[in-house]
Design an enzyme around this catalytic site. Structure first.
Site, mmCIF file in Angstrom:
data_model
loop_
_atom_site.group_PDB
_atom_site.id
_atom_site.type_symbol
_atom_site.label_atom_id
_atom_site.label_comp_id
_atom_site.label_asym_id
_atom_site.label_seq_id
_atom_site.Cartn_x
_atom_site.Cartn_y
_atom_site.Cartn_z
ATOM 1 N N ARG A 1 0.909 -1.109 -0.055
ATOM 2 C CA ARG A 1 -0.093 -0.052 0.023
ATOM 3 C C ARG A 1 0.954 1.335 -0.079
ATOM 4 O O ARG A 1 1.876 1.186 0.754
ATOM 5 C CB ARG A 1 -0.784 -0.003 1.202
ATOM 6 C CG ARG A 1 -2.012 -0.776 1.249
ATOM 7 C CD ARG A 1 -3.139 -0.467 -0.024
ATOM 8 N NE ARG A 1 -4.382 -1.415 0.068
ATOM 9 C CZ ARG A 1 -4.319 -2.455 -0.986
ATOM 10 N NH1 ARG A 1 -3.366 -2.581 -1.561
ATOM 11 N NH2 ARG A 1 -5.174 -3.286 -0.864
ATOM 12 N N ASP B 1 4.665 -0.331 -7.151
ATOM 13 C CA ASP B 1 3.294 -0.682 -7.605
ATOM 14 C C ASP B 1 2.187 0.193 -6.961
ATOM 15 O O ASP B 1 1.100 0.462 -7.695
ATOM 16 C CB ASP B 1 3.051 -2.069 -7.599
ATOM 17 C CG ASP B 1 1.749 -2.537 -8.406
ATOM 18 O OD1 ASP B 1 1.801 -2.194 -9.544
ATOM 19 O OD2 ASP B 1 0.838 -3.401 -7.765
ATOM 20 N N GLU C 1 -2.114 7.683 -5.006
ATOM 21 C CA GLU C 1 -2.231 7.190 -6.291
ATOM 22 C C GLU C 1 -3.733 7.285 -6.769
ATOM 23 O O GLU C 1 -4.045 6.931 -7.861
ATOM 24 C CB GLU C 1 -1.689 5.548 -6.382
ATOM 25 C CG GLU C 1 -2.796 4.815 -5.393
ATOM 26 C CD GLU C 1 -2.124 3.522 -5.272
ATOM 27 O OE1 GLU C 1 -0.927 3.017 -5.391
ATOM 28 O OE2 GLU C 1 -2.986 2.618 -4.897
ATOM 29 N N HIS D 1 -0.675 -0.113 -9.645
ATOM 30 C CA HIS D 1 -1.095 -1.382 -8.816
ATOM 31 C C HIS D 1 -1.680 -2.238 -9.581
ATOM 32 O O HIS D 1 -2.941 -2.842 -9.806
ATOM 33 C CB HIS D 1 -2.409 -0.458 -8.156
ATOM 34 C CG HIS D 1 -2.946 -0.978 -6.795
ATOM 35 N ND1 HIS D 1 -3.029 -0.434 -5.925
ATOM 36 C CD2 HIS D 1 -2.892 -2.382 -6.548
ATOM 37 C CE1 HIS D 1 -3.394 -1.196 -4.800
ATOM 38 N NE2 HIS D 1 -3.428 -2.335 -5.282
HETATM 39 P P1 NAI Z 1 -1.693 -11.281 4.831
HETATM 40 O O1 NAI Z 1 -2.731 -10.654 5.761
HETATM 41 O O2 NAI Z 1 -1.775 -12.661 4.337
HETATM 42 O O3 NAI Z 1 -0.315 -10.764 5.408
HETATM 43 C C1 NAI Z 1 0.039 -9.924 5.915
HETATM 44 C C2 NAI Z 1 1.220 -10.013 6.749
HETATM 45 O O4 NAI Z 1 1.619 -8.941 7.491
HETATM 46 C C3 NAI Z 1 0.766 -11.009 8.139
HETATM 47 O O5 NAI Z 1 1.770 -11.917 8.244
HETATM 48 C C4 NAI Z 1 1.015 -9.739 9.091
HETATM 49 O O6 NAI Z 1 1.280 -10.584 10.718
HETATM 50 C C5 NAI Z 1 2.084 -8.845 8.908
HETATM 51 N N1 NAI Z 1 2.052 -7.426 9.484
HETATM 52 C C6 NAI Z 1 0.764 -6.934 10.001
HETATM 53 N N2 NAI Z 1 1.426 -5.729 10.620
HETATM 54 C C7 NAI Z 1 2.819 -5.591 10.400
HETATM 55 C C8 NAI Z 1 3.861 -4.895 10.731
HETATM 56 N N3 NAI Z 1 3.479 -3.719 11.550
HETATM 57 N N4 NAI Z 1 5.100 -5.044 10.475
HETATM 58 C C9 NAI Z 1 5.434 -6.298 9.913
HETATM 59 N N5 NAI Z 1 4.297 -7.263 9.516
HETATM 60 C C10 NAI Z 1 3.077 -6.943 9.602
HETATM 61 O O7 NAI Z 1 -1.852 -10.093 3.472
HETATM 62 P P2 NAI Z 1 -1.233 -10.511 2.239
HETATM 63 O O8 NAI Z 1 -2.535 -11.263 1.220
HETATM 64 O O9 NAI Z 1 0.034 -11.127 1.956
HETATM 65 O O10 NAI Z 1 -1.274 -9.089 1.415
HETATM 66 C C11 NAI Z 1 -0.479 -8.039 1.797
HETATM 67 C C12 NAI Z 1 -0.646 -6.888 1.519
HETATM 68 O O11 NAI Z 1 -0.557 -6.650 -0.231
HETATM 69 C C13 NAI Z 1 -2.085 -6.373 1.609
HETATM 70 O O12 NAI Z 1 -2.658 -5.839 2.845
HETATM 71 C C14 NAI Z 1 -2.344 -5.496 0.486
HETATM 72 O O13 NAI Z 1 -2.120 -4.391 1.012
HETATM 73 C C15 NAI Z 1 -1.306 -5.807 -0.604
HETATM 74 N N6 NAI Z 1 -2.159 -6.138 -1.844
HETATM 75 C C16 NAI Z 1 -1.409 -5.635 -3.086
HETATM 76 C C17 NAI Z 1 -2.110 -5.966 -4.330
HETATM 77 C C18 NAI Z 1 -1.390 -5.269 -5.742
HETATM 78 O O14 NAI Z 1 -2.053 -5.574 -6.752
HETATM 79 N N7 NAI Z 1 -0.391 -4.584 -5.646
HETATM 80 C C19 NAI Z 1 -2.982 -7.201 -4.204
HETATM 81 C C20 NAI Z 1 -3.130 -7.628 -3.185
HETATM 82 C C21 NAI Z 1 -2.694 -7.140 -1.876
#
Ligand code: NAI
Length: 332
Positions: free
Chosen positions: A233, A257, A262, A294
């Site tokens: 993000r 990305d 954005e 994105h």
């Molecule tokens: P997820 O929920 O599986 O993993 C997120 C991880 O971040 C978890 O292991 C959590 O413990 C950790 N986390 C939370 N707070 C933290 C902190 N302060 N410091 C370090 N780690 C922390 O989520 P997933 O599916 O892996 O997605 C991650 C992010 O990717 C989403 O939140 C979204 O913002 C982004 N995303 C981007 C896309 C794109 O097209 N560029 C598409 C899909 C998701």
């Protein structure tokens, strides 16, 4: 169930139309325009709306939806930081999302950005098209044998860890929770990850704690010549501090990305416009920065999985068998 689909693109329509025959009784009307206070009235007469990652689901929009009798929001994405969750809860709305459609799609894009910026692909592509076959300015750095620092090792971060391991990198990570599937990853403090990594890739969600995680102080702790990638993000990175760091030559390359501000650009063709925000222009002025819009999620496999889960969410809601893993709640 009648669903109004906001911000629809040709690739959304293709993937949803392909899956729709499997979901009898669900009718979709596609609307190119995104949801806002001005366009929320279009939802009159529908049972649910389907929105995307930058759709405006702030309190006033939710209130307007509620007045139209709409209590189901289908998010065809994983992130939900664009939704006022407290307001949604107050209004008794149900929000269903697609938590993990293809983590590999986003992780592969993160590595694409890292490789492209490292090997200057954005420059070499243009140079060769102009019959300039000189290699000056195109020197990269081997990732093999270097250290990848992954911040957030959930679904996407874990996929990125595996990709980096495949490149022969040492993989270290920072997360509050250890992902037990990643036995080859060494968990460290944020400071250690920042100071030891040659490639830093952000995969944590945007929360109060992570907003501006990458700022003047944290940039100062990074190795000089680090490659930084953000596919998570935009607001994880304080853009003004990033720009300052790029000017001070702290980065070998930066691949984004997502970036702050954005919102007005994402998924829009603005070729003919003079952009009012300077953030994009300033970032694009640097030769070692690549910005994509994105598109991390944008693979056939991911689109197909998004359509399937979103339609299943609608069906489950009607059948009162909500998949709790897809339910978005305030304070979650
Ligand atoms: P997820 O929920 O599986 O993993 C997120 C991880 O971040 C978890 O292991 C959590 O413990 C950790 N986390 C939370 N707070 C933290 C902190 N302060 N410091 C370090 N780690 C922390 O989520 P997933 O599916 O892996 O997605 C991650 C992010 O990717 C989403 O939140 C979204 O913002 C982004 N995303 C981007 C896309 C794109 O097209 N560029 C598409 C899909 C998701």
């Amino acid at each position: 169930m009648k669903i109004l689909f906001y911000d629809a693109t040709s690739y959304d329509m293709e993937s949803f139309d392909e899956k729709k025959p499997d979901y009898e009784g669900i009718e979709i009307t596609y609307q190119e325009i995104d949801i806002s206070l001005k366009t929320v009235a279009l939802a009159r007469g529908y049972d649910a709306i389907c929105a995307f990652v930058n759709s405006d689901l702030s309190a006033p929009v939710l209130e307007a939806l509620s007045e139209l009798g709409i209590s189901l929001l289908l998010l065809r994405c994983a992130g939900f930081n664009n939704v006022d969750l407290e307001k949604a809860e107050q209004l008794g709305m149900t929000i269903l999302r697609v938590p993990g459609y293809s983590p590999e799609a986003v992780a592969e894009h993160a590595m694409t950005l890292a490789l492209s910026v490292n090997r200057h692909l954005h420059k070499s592509y243009i140079k060769v098209r102009e019959n300039n076959f000189s290699l000056v300015g195109l020197t990269g750095i081997n990732f093999y044998g270097k250290t990848a620092g992954i911040i957030g090792t959930g679904k996407i971060g874990a996929a990125m860890c595996r990709i980096c391991r495949g490149f022969g990198m040492k993989v270290i990570a920072y997360d509050q929770y250890v992902n037990k599937d990643l036995d080859f990853v060494e968990y460290k403090s944020l400071d250690e990850v920042l100071s030891q990594s040659d490639l830093i890739s952000l995969h944590c969600p945007l929360t109060e704690d992570t907003r501006h995680l990458i700022n003047r102080d944290t940039i100062a702790r990074m190795k000089k010549d680090v490659v930084l990638v953000n596919t998570s993000r935009g607001a994880l990175v304080k853009t003004d501090d990033l720009i300052q760091g790029i000017r001070e030559k702290r980065f070998f390359g930066v691949g984004l990305d997502v970036y702050e501000e954005e919102g007005n650009n994402v998924f829009e063709n603005r070729e003919e416009e003079v952009l009012e925000s300077s953030v994009t222009a300033r970032l694009l002025s640097f030769p070692n920065v690549i910005v994509t819009s994105h598109q991390g999620f944008l693979t056939r496999e991911a689109l197909s999985a998004i359509a399937e889960t979103t339609l299943q969410n609608a069906k489950d809601y009607e059948g009162k068998h909500i998949n709790q893993a897809n339910l978005v709640k305030a304070g979650a």
